[in-house]
Scaffold this motif. Structure first.
Motif, PDB file in Angstrom:
ATOM      1  N   GLU A 114      51.742  15.433  44.410  1.00 53.47           N
ATOM      2  CA  GLU A 114      50.445  16.016  44.778  1.00 53.47           C
ATOM      3  C   GLU A 114      49.966  15.465  46.111  1.00 53.47           C
ATOM      4  O   GLU A 114      49.446  16.198  46.946  1.00 53.47           O
ATOM      5  N   ASP A 115      50.160  14.180  46.328  1.00 53.96           N
ATOM      6  CA  ASP A 115      49.726  13.564  47.574  1.00 53.96           C
ATOM      7  C   ASP A 115      50.475  14.147  48.769  1.00 53.96           C
ATOM      8  O   ASP A 115      49.907  14.381  49.823  1.00 53.96           O
ATOM      9  N   LYS A 116      51.780  14.410  48.600  1.00 57.43           N
ATOM     10  CA  LYS A 116      52.563  14.968  49.701  1.00 57.43           C
ATOM     11  C   LYS A 116      52.240  16.430  49.956  1.00 57.43           C
ATOM     12  O   LYS A 116      52.315  16.902  51.089  1.00 57.43           O
ATOM     13  N   LEU A 117      51.899  17.185  48.937  1.00 58.03           N
ATOM     14  CA  LEU A 117      51.701  18.626  49.082  1.00 58.03           C
ATOM     15  C   LEU A 117      50.245  19.036  49.282  1.00 58.03           C
ATOM     16  O   LEU A 117      49.987  20.203  49.556  1.00 58.03           O
ATOM     17  N   ASN A 118      49.313  18.117  49.164  1.00 61.06           N
ATOM     18  CA  ASN A 118      47.901  18.447  49.292  1.00 61.06           C
ATOM     19  C   ASN A 118      47.514  18.431  50.773  1.00 61.06           C
ATOM     20  O   ASN A 118      47.108  17.405  51.322  1.00 61.06           O
ATOM     21  N   VAL A 119      47.648  19.590  51.431  1.00 53.18           N
ATOM     22  CA  VAL A 119      47.418  19.686  52.873  1.00 53.18           C
ATOM     23  C   VAL A 119      45.966  19.369  53.250  1.00 53.18           C
ATOM     24  O   VAL A 119      45.741  18.632  54.211  1.00 53.18           O
ATOM     25  N   PRO A 120      44.968  19.895  52.559  1.00 52.76           N
ATOM     26  CA  PRO A 120      43.589  19.548  52.946  1.00 52.76           C
ATOM     27  C   PRO A 120      43.312  18.046  52.889  1.00 52.76           C
ATOM     28  O   PRO A 120      42.643  17.496  53.760  1.00 52.76           O
ATOM     29  N   ARG A 121      43.830  17.372  51.890  1.00 49.50           N
ATOM     30  CA  ARG A 121      43.620  15.926  51.778  1.00 49.50           C
ATOM     31  C   ARG A 121      44.302  15.206  52.933  1.00 49.50           C
ATOM     32  O   ARG A 121      43.735  14.292  53.536  1.00 49.50           O
ATOM     33  N   LYS A 122      45.542  15.619  53.261  1.00 47.58           N
ATOM     34  CA  LYS A 122      46.254  15.003  54.381  1.00 47.58           C
ATOM     35  C   LYS A 122      45.500  15.250  55.689  1.00 47.58           C
ATOM     36  O   LYS A 122      45.389  14.365  56.534  1.00 47.58           O
ATOM     37  N   PHE A 123      44.983  16.470  55.864  1.00 48.41           N
ATOM     38  CA  PHE A 123      44.226  16.798  57.074  1.00 48.41           C
ATOM     39  C   PHE A 123      42.973  15.935  57.177  1.00 48.41           C
ATOM     40  O   PHE A 123      42.661  15.404  58.237  1.00 48.41           O
ATOM     41  N   ASN A 124      42.262  15.798  56.061  1.00 46.95           N
ATOM     42  CA  ASN A 124      41.054  14.963  56.067  1.00 46.95           C
ATOM     43  C   ASN A 124      41.378  13.509  56.391  1.00 46.95           C
ATOM     44  O   ASN A 124      40.619  12.843  57.100  1.00 46.95           O
ATOM     45  N   ARG A 125      42.493  13.010  55.878  1.00 48.17           N
ATOM     46  CA  ARG A 125      42.895  11.636  56.195  1.00 48.17           C
ATOM     47  C   ARG A 125      43.190  11.486  57.681  1.00 48.17           C
ATOM     48  O   ARG A 125      42.805  10.497  58.302  1.00 48.17           O
ATOM     49  N   LEU A 126      43.888  12.481  58.257  1.00 45.93           N
ATOM     50  CA  LEU A 126      44.197  12.418  59.684  1.00 45.93           C
ATOM     51  C   LEU A 126      42.934  12.486  60.535  1.00 45.93           C
ATOM     52  O   LEU A 126      42.816  11.775  61.542  1.00 45.93           O
ATOM     53  N   VAL A 127      41.986  13.334  60.138  1.00 47.89           N
ATOM     54  CA  VAL A 127      40.732  13.442  60.883  1.00 47.89           C
ATOM     55  C   VAL A 127      39.966  12.130  60.809  1.00 47.89           C
ATOM     56  O   VAL A 127      39.461  11.630  61.824  1.00 47.89           O
ATOM     57  N   THR A 128      39.893  11.546  59.631  1.00 53.05           N
ATOM     58  CA  THR A 128      39.199  10.266  59.464  1.00 53.05           C
ATOM     59  C   THR A 128      39.872   9.183  60.295  1.00 53.05           C
ATOM     60  O   THR A 128      39.191   8.395  60.967  1.00 53.05           O
ATOM     61  N   GLN A 129      41.198   9.141  60.279  1.00 58.96           N
ATOM     62  CA  GLN A 129      41.931   8.152  61.067  1.00 58.96           C
ATOM     63  C   GLN A 129      41.685   8.376  62.558  1.00 58.96           C
ATOM     64  O   GLN A 129      41.480   7.418  63.307  1.00 58.96           O
ATOM     65  N   GLY A 130      41.670   9.615  62.993  1.00 64.20           N
ATOM     66  CA  GLY A 130      41.411   9.921  64.399  1.00 64.20           C
ATOM     67  C   GLY A 130      40.011   9.507  64.822  1.00 64.20           C
ATOM     68  O   GLY A 130      39.822   8.963  65.915  1.00 64.20           O
ATOM     69  N   LYS A 131      39.038   9.759  63.958  1.00 59.70           N
ATOM     70  CA  LYS A 131      37.664   9.354  64.265  1.00 59.70           C
ATOM     71  C   LYS A 131      37.556   7.840  64.410  1.00 59.70           C
ATOM     72  O   LYS A 131      36.864   7.343  65.296  1.00 59.70           O
ATOM     73  N   ARG A 132      38.252   7.116  63.526  1.00 59.16           N
ATOM     74  CA  ARG A 132      38.234   5.653  63.619  1.00 59.16           C
ATOM     75  C   ARG A 132      38.874   5.178  64.926  1.00 59.16           C
ATOM     76  O   ARG A 132      38.374   4.266  65.579  1.00 59.16           O
ATOM     77  N   GLN A 133      39.967   5.813  65.303  1.00 59.04           N
ATOM     78  CA  GLN A 133      40.649   5.420  66.539  1.00 59.04           C
ATOM     79  C   GLN A 133      39.782   5.702  67.757  1.00 59.04           C
ATOM     80  O   GLN A 133      39.726   4.893  68.683  1.00 59.04           O
ATOM     81  N   VAL A 134      39.097   6.849  67.765  1.00 61.06           N
ATOM     82  CA  VAL A 134      38.221   7.178  68.887  1.00 61.06           C
ATOM     83  C   VAL A 134      37.049   6.201  68.944  1.00 61.06           C
ATOM     84  O   VAL A 134      36.666   5.732  70.023  1.00 61.06           O
ATOM     85  N   ALA A 135      36.489   5.861  67.803  1.00 61.06           N
ATOM     86  CA  ALA A 135      35.376   4.911  67.771  1.00 61.06           C
ATOM     87  C   ALA A 135      35.822   3.540  68.275  1.00 61.06           C
ATOM     88  O   ALA A 135      35.106   2.888  69.036  1.00 61.06           O
ATOM     89  N   THR A 136      37.012   3.121  67.876  1.00 63.29           N
ATOM     90  CA  THR A 136      37.541   1.835  68.352  1.00 63.29           C
ATOM     91  C   THR A 136      37.772   1.874  69.855  1.00 63.29           C
ATOM     92  O   THR A 136      37.409   0.946  70.573  1.00 63.29           O
ATOM     93  N   LEU A 137      38.363   2.969  70.330  1.00 65.08           N
ATOM     94  CA  LEU A 137      38.606   3.100  71.767  1.00 65.08           C
ATOM     95  C   LEU A 137      37.293   3.133  72.536  1.00 65.08           C
ATOM     96  O   LEU A 137      37.179   2.530  73.607  1.00 65.08           O
TER      97      LEU A 137
END
Length: 80
Positions: free
Chosen positions: A24-47
């Motif tokens: 389920e974790d591998k196939l759940n595209v919306p969850r993966k997308f949300n994780r990537l967006v959250t990770q990107g936001k954290r990286q931008v905030a750190t930068l």
């Protein structure tokens, strides 16, 4: 009573649950997308905290590319 030997039905159920959760974790595209967006936001905030000039340079670069693209489109339409 909990079964701990590997051949027990409880162990098989636990393994099945773990496998299904992994699938389920591998196939759940919306969850993966949300994780990537959250990770990107954290990286931008750190930068932004560590090097705000890089953020401003990135914004200027994106604006320049958008401006050049708009100019090329308008120029192409005007030449017809």
């Amino acid at each position: 009573m909990t079964a701990t030997n590997p051949g027990s039905p409880a162990a098989a159920r636990a393994e099945l649950v773990a496998t299904l959760n992994a699938i389920e974790d591998k196939l759940n595209v919306p969850r993966k997308f949300n994780r990537l967006v959250t990770q990107g936001k954290r990286q931008v905030a750190t930068l932004q905290r560590e090097n705000p000039t890089a953020i401003y340079a990135g914004i200027a670069a994106v604006a320049s590319v958008a401006g050049l693209a708009a100019w090329a489109i308008v120029r192409g339409i005007a030449r017809r």
